[in-house]
Design a protein around this motif. Structure first.
Motif, short mmCIF file in Angstrom:
data_model
loop_
_atom_site.label_atom_id
_atom_site.label_comp_id
_atom_site.label_asym_id
_atom_site.label_seq_id
_atom_site.Cartn_x
_atom_site.Cartn_y
_atom_site.Cartn_z
N ASN A 54 0.83 -1.21 0.00
CA ASN A 54 0.00 0.00 0.00
C ASN A 54 0.86 1.26 0.00
O ASN A 54 0.54 2.25 -0.66
CB ASN A 54 -0.95 0.00 1.19
N ARG A 55 1.97 1.21 0.76
CA ARG A 55 2.87 2.37 0.72
C ARG A 55 3.50 2.50 -0.67
O ARG A 55 3.76 3.60 -1.14
CB ARG A 55 3.97 2.25 1.79
N ALA A 56 3.73 1.36 -1.32
CA ALA A 56 4.26 1.39 -2.69
C ALA A 56 3.29 2.12 -3.62
O ALA A 56 3.72 2.91 -4.48
CB ALA A 56 4.50 -0.03 -3.19
N PHE A 57 2.00 1.86 -3.47
CA PHE A 57 1.00 2.52 -4.31
C PHE A 57 1.02 4.04 -4.08
O PHE A 57 0.93 4.83 -5.03
CB PHE A 57 -0.39 1.95 -4.02
N ALA A 58 1.18 4.43 -2.83
CA ALA A 58 1.28 5.86 -2.52
C ALA A 58 2.53 6.46 -3.15
O ALA A 58 2.51 7.56 -3.70
CB ALA A 58 1.29 6.08 -1.01
N ASN A 74 0.97 -11.85 -3.02
CA ASN A 74 0.45 -10.47 -3.02
C ASN A 74 0.47 -9.95 -4.47
O ASN A 74 1.43 -9.34 -4.93
CB ASN A 74 1.31 -9.58 -2.11
N THR A 75 -0.62 -10.22 -5.19
CA THR A 75 -0.69 -9.89 -6.61
C THR A 75 -0.62 -8.39 -6.85
O THR A 75 -0.03 -7.94 -7.84
CB THR A 75 -1.98 -10.47 -7.22
N LYS A 76 -1.23 -7.61 -5.97
CA LYS A 76 -1.20 -6.15 -6.13
C LYS A 76 0.24 -5.65 -6.07
O LYS A 76 0.61 -4.73 -6.81
CB LYS A 76 -2.05 -5.49 -5.05
N ALA A 77 1.04 -6.23 -5.18
CA ALA A 77 2.43 -5.81 -5.07
C ALA A 77 3.18 -6.10 -6.36
O ALA A 77 4.01 -5.30 -6.82
CB ALA A 77 3.11 -6.52 -3.90
N LYS A 78 2.88 -7.25 -6.97
CA LYS A 78 3.57 -7.61 -8.22
C LYS A 78 3.16 -6.67 -9.36
O LYS A 78 3.99 -6.25 -10.17
CB LYS A 78 3.25 -9.06 -8.58
#
Length: 273
Positions: free
Chosen positions: A132-136, A160-164
């Motif tokens: 989530n911090r990566a998305f920010a 964690n597919t979103k992270a990938k």
């Protein structure tokens, strides 16, 4: 007095005084590993914490966590519930467009976990904080930070597919096209339903197009002459071969006579005289 006030040697501290302090009204001579001074326990011999045996015990090993506490103005309970609260608050701020503030809350939650202030946080929650911090960070165009956070998230939870997917986004911006394509292809495999992987499919198409432009077209452009180059060569060749004027430095090489005799009525002997 000498017998009563003599400090016990470090090897046998005895029963009088503390193990690191021995009271003495007067200086009775140097003692190895001890310093005579007036300290917070009074006048006497204090165990030398610098030159003595206790110097090897460094307070920094136990007094500080892995990193200093970030954003001390943000108060969060040192518990799993506190970490959850930090994550939820960060998500709320992000949804309101307060991206930089959300990064602070994500960072606070991560600090609680990684400094061991809280030890019962499951790895999937720890992974979500990073992704989530990566998305920010992506929203803030901090591509390297985003890539690093995604890698940390995947190390904690490989599913964690979103992270990938977010790492693929960051890597695209960093110019790591092959690695980005590899990430997004894994995402598509993990989310085969077209309704859930539409963005991943679009990103894959963009990456494929970028890679094509990067390699084959670049080679073709390198071998292709510049526009108009051949035409210019042809014109220059024609000029060189057919229309080149006689150079002014060698006029005598022409086969024609120098000039017709002027004024033939004037008769002059063809000699020096």
């Amino acid at each position: 007095d000498d017998e009563d006030d003599e400090p016990v040697k470090p090897s046998s501290p005895g029963t009088t005084g503390d193990s690191d302090f021995q009271p003495s009204k007067t200086f009775t001579g140097a003692r190895s590993g001890w310093v005579f001074k007036l300290g917070n326990k009074g006048l006497g011999y204090y165990l030398d914490s610098v030159g003595g045996k206790t110097a090897s015990t460094s307070p920094t090993k136990t007094s500080s966590p892995k990193a200093a506490e970030p954003f001390p103005e943000i108060k969060v309970e040192h518990s799993r519930q506190g970490v959850e609260k930090a994550k939820n608050e960060a998500n709320s701020l992000f949804s309101k467009g307060q991206v930089e503030e959300s990064v602070k809350w994500f960072s606070k939650g991560l600090w609680l976990v990684e400094s061991k202030k809280v030890t019962d946080v499951p790895s999937d929650l720890h992974s979500i904080l990073h992704s989530n911090r990566a998305f920010a960070n992506i929203k803030l165009q901090k591509w390297a930070d985003a890539e690093s956070d995604c890698t940390e998230a995947l190390a904690l939870n490989s599913k964690n597919t979103k992270a990938k997917y977010r790492r693929a986004m960051a890597r695209q911006e960093l110019g790591k096209l092959e690695l980005a394509l590899e990430d997004v292809e894994h995402v598509i495999k993990e989310l085969p339903d077209p309704s859930s992987n539409k963005e991943a499919l679009e990103l894959k198409q963009k990456l494929s197009e970028q890679l094509k432009k990067k390699s084959p077209v670049a080679k073709a452009e390198a071998s292709k002459p510049a526009p108009g180059f051949k035409r210019m060569q042809i014109v220059e060749d024609d000029d060189d071969e057919d229309d080149e004027p006689v150079k002014p430095s060698s006029p005598a090489k022409t086969p024609s006579p120098k000039a017709a005799e002027p004024f033939p009525e004037v008769k002059v002997e063809h000699s020096r005289q």
